[in-house]
Design a protein around this motif. Structure first.
Motif, PDB file in Angstrom:
ATOM      1  N   GLU A  37       0.833  -1.204   0.000  1.00 47.91           N
ATOM      2  CA  GLU A  37       0.000   0.000   0.000  1.00 47.91           C
ATOM      3  C   GLU A  37       0.868   1.255   0.000  1.00 47.91           C
ATOM      4  OE1 GLU A  37      -2.984  -0.037   3.057  1.00 47.91           O
ATOM      5  OE2 GLU A  37      -3.709  -2.005   2.445  1.00 47.91           O
ATOM      6  N   ALA A  38       1.955   1.247   0.775  1.00 49.66           N
ATOM      7  CA  ALA A  38       2.857   2.401   0.819  1.00 49.66           C
ATOM      8  C   ALA A  38       3.513   2.629  -0.541  1.00 49.66           C
ATOM      9  CB  ALA A  38       3.919   2.205   1.907  1.00 49.66           C
ATOM     10  N   GLU A  39       3.934   1.554  -1.204  1.00 46.69           N
ATOM     11  CA  GLU A  39       4.503   1.687  -2.552  1.00 46.69           C
ATOM     12  C   GLU A  39       3.475   2.240  -3.536  1.00 46.69           C
ATOM     13  OE1 GLU A  39       6.150  -2.230  -3.350  1.00 46.69           O
ATOM     14  OE2 GLU A  39       8.176  -1.407  -3.091  1.00 46.69           O
ATOM     15  N   GLU A  40       2.237   1.763  -3.424  1.00 46.50           N
ATOM     16  CA  GLU A  40       1.175   2.272  -4.293  1.00 46.50           C
ATOM     17  C   GLU A  40       0.936   3.762  -4.069  1.00 46.50           C
ATOM     18  OE1 GLU A  40      -2.242  -0.208  -3.607  1.00 46.50           O
ATOM     19  OE2 GLU A  40      -1.282  -1.961  -4.536  1.00 46.50           O
ATOM     20  N   ASP A  41       1.189   4.223  -2.839  1.00 44.22           N
ATOM     21  CA  ASP A  41       1.041   5.643  -2.513  1.00 44.22           C
ATOM     22  C   ASP A  41       2.266   6.458  -2.918  1.00 44.22           C
ATOM     23  OD1 ASP A  41      -1.486   5.215  -1.498  1.00 44.22           O
ATOM     24  OD2 ASP A  41      -0.844   5.202   0.603  1.00 44.22           O
ATOM     25  N   GLY A  42       3.275   5.798  -3.495  1.00 41.10           N
ATOM     26  CA  GLY A  42       4.426   6.507  -4.028  1.00 41.10           C
ATOM     27  C   GLY A  42       5.665   6.533  -3.157  1.00 41.10           C
ATOM     28  N   LEU A  43       5.651   5.852  -2.028  1.00 39.98           N
ATOM     29  CA  LEU A  43       6.856   5.816  -1.190  1.00 39.98           C
ATOM     30  C   LEU A  43       7.924   4.941  -1.843  1.00 39.98           C
ATOM     31  CD1 LEU A  43       5.290   5.523   2.352  1.00 39.98           C
ATOM     32  CD2 LEU A  43       6.590   7.442   1.449  1.00 39.98           C
ATOM     33  N   GLU A  44       9.157   5.390  -1.765  1.00 41.59           N
ATOM     34  CA  GLU A  44      10.284   4.653  -2.329  1.00 41.59           C
ATOM     35  C   GLU A  44      10.559   3.398  -1.503  1.00 41.59           C
ATOM     36  OE1 GLU A  44      12.088   5.222  -5.106  1.00 41.59           O
ATOM     37  OE2 GLU A  44      10.749   6.897  -5.578  1.00 41.59           O
ATOM     38  N   THR A  45      10.922   2.324  -2.184  1.00 40.18           N
ATOM     39  CA  THR A  45      11.225   1.055  -1.528  1.00 40.18           C
ATOM     40  C   THR A  45      12.359   1.210  -0.520  1.00 40.18           C
ATOM     41  OG1 THR A  45      10.496  -0.137  -3.487  1.00 40.18           O
ATOM     42  CG2 THR A  45      11.860  -1.354  -1.937  1.00 40.18           C
ATOM     43  N   SER A  46      13.383   1.978  -0.868  1.00 41.39           N
ATOM     44  CA  SER A  46      14.510   2.148   0.061  1.00 41.39           C
ATOM     45  C   SER A  46      14.084   2.885   1.324  1.00 41.39           C
ATOM     46  CB  SER A  46      15.671   2.877  -0.620  1.00 41.39           C
ATOM     47  OG  SER A  46      15.279   4.173  -1.027  1.00 41.39           O
ATOM     48  N   ALA A  47      13.173   3.847   1.205  1.00 41.22           N
ATOM     49  CA  ALA A  47      12.675   4.552   2.392  1.00 41.22           C
ATOM     50  C   ALA A  47      11.887   3.594   3.287  1.00 41.22           C
ATOM     51  CB  ALA A  47      11.804   5.740   1.988  1.00 41.22           C
ATOM     52  N   LEU A  48      11.089   2.737   2.676  1.00 43.66           N
ATOM     53  CA  LEU A  48      10.339   1.741   3.444  1.00 43.66           C
ATOM     54  C   LEU A  48      11.277   0.769   4.153  1.00 43.66           C
ATOM     55  CD1 LEU A  48       7.569   0.953   0.822  1.00 43.66           C
ATOM     56  CD2 LEU A  48       7.223   2.023   3.053  1.00 43.66           C
ATOM     57  N   ALA A  49      12.322   0.338   3.445  1.00 45.06           N
ATOM     58  CA  ALA A  49      13.280  -0.600   4.041  1.00 45.06           C
ATOM     59  C   ALA A  49      13.990   0.034   5.235  1.00 45.06           C
ATOM     60  CB  ALA A  49      14.290  -1.050   2.988  1.00 45.06           C
ATOM     61  N   HIS A  50      14.446   1.271   5.082  1.00 41.44           N
ATOM     62  CA  HIS A  50      15.137   1.939   6.188  1.00 41.44           C
ATOM     63  C   HIS A  50      14.203   2.149   7.380  1.00 41.44           C
ATOM     64  CE1 HIS A  50      18.285   2.987   3.210  1.00 41.44           C
ATOM     65  NE2 HIS A  50      19.055   2.848   4.266  1.00 41.44           N
ATOM     66  N   ALA A  51      12.978   2.577   7.117  1.00 42.08           N
ATOM     67  CA  ALA A  51      12.018   2.783   8.201  1.00 42.08           C
ATOM     68  C   ALA A  51      11.692   1.469   8.901  1.00 42.08           C
ATOM     69  CB  ALA A  51      10.747   3.432   7.657  1.00 42.08           C
ATOM     70  N   SER A  52      11.569   0.401   8.129  1.00 37.72           N
ATOM     71  CA  SER A  52      11.271  -0.912   8.713  1.00 37.72           C
ATOM     72  C   SER A  52      12.405  -1.400   9.596  1.00 37.72           C
ATOM     73  CB  SER A  52      11.005  -1.934   7.606  1.00 37.72           C
ATOM     74  OG  SER A  52       9.877  -1.567   6.862  1.00 37.72           O
ATOM     75  N   LEU A  53      13.641  -1.252   9.102  1.00 35.88           N
ATOM     76  CA  LEU A  53      14.799  -1.648   9.915  1.00 35.88           C
ATOM     77  C   LEU A  53      14.873  -0.832  11.198  1.00 35.88           C
ATOM     78  CD1 LEU A  53      17.563  -2.186   7.226  1.00 35.88           C
ATOM     79  CD2 LEU A  53      16.620  -3.911   8.777  1.00 35.88           C
ATOM     80  N   PHE A  54      14.667   0.478  11.090  1.00 36.28           N
ATOM     81  CA  PHE A  54      14.699   1.320  12.279  1.00 36.28           C
ATOM     82  C   PHE A  54      13.645   0.877  13.290  1.00 36.28           C
ATOM     83  CE2 PHE A  54      13.272   4.776  14.910  1.00 36.28           C
ATOM     84  CZ  PHE A  54      14.457   5.250  15.443  1.00 36.28           C
ATOM     85  N   ALA A  55      12.419   0.678  12.816  1.00 40.64           N
ATOM     86  CA  ALA A  55      11.337   0.270  13.708  1.00 40.64           C
ATOM     87  C   ALA A  55      11.633  -1.081  14.361  1.00 40.64           C
ATOM     88  CB  ALA A  55      10.011   0.215  12.954  1.00 40.64           C
ATOM     89  N   ALA A  56      12.149  -2.021  13.577  1.00 41.19           N
ATOM     90  CA  ALA A  56      12.458  -3.347  14.115  1.00 41.19           C
ATOM     91  C   ALA A  56      13.567  -3.273  15.158  1.00 41.19           C
ATOM     92  CB  ALA A  56      12.852  -4.290  12.986  1.00 41.19           C
TER      93      ALA A  56
END
Length: 92
Positions: A37-56
């Motif tokens: 859903e985030a990718e469909e909204d235009g968020l970059e994959t690398s931004a999602l990966a970094h945010a996911s790693l930070f959150a984890a």
């Protein structure tokens, strides 16, 4: 969320590890849906990966502390090199 839990629901008599594995699989499906859903909204994959790693990592630090998290992260290079995080690898 349209994920069905029935195919992953622990059967009676499963070990705690198997039950935990099923729960992690369901969690991964929730994350995959949010990621898509985030990718469909235009968020970059690398931004999602970094945010996911930070959150984890922040969650692991809160739950287990700095040292235990650092020990876990120290194991990642070998696990990455052996293909544990490669979704395209072929298991034989």
């Amino acid at each position: 969320m349209s994920t069905t839990k029935s195919i992953f629901s622990p059967a009676s008599g499963q070990s705690p590890f198997e039950q935990g594995q099923a729960e992690r699989q369901i969690a991964l499906e929730y994350l995959a849906e949010a990621w898509n859903e985030a990718e469909e909204d235009g968020l970059e994959t690398s931004a999602l990966a970094h945010a996911s790693l930070f959150a984890a990592l922040a969650t692991f630090v809160r739950m287990h502390g700095d040292e235990a998290t650092a020990d876990l992260v120290a194991q990642l290079p070998d696990r990455i090199r052996t293909g544990e995080y490669n979704l395209e690898r072929i298991l034989q």
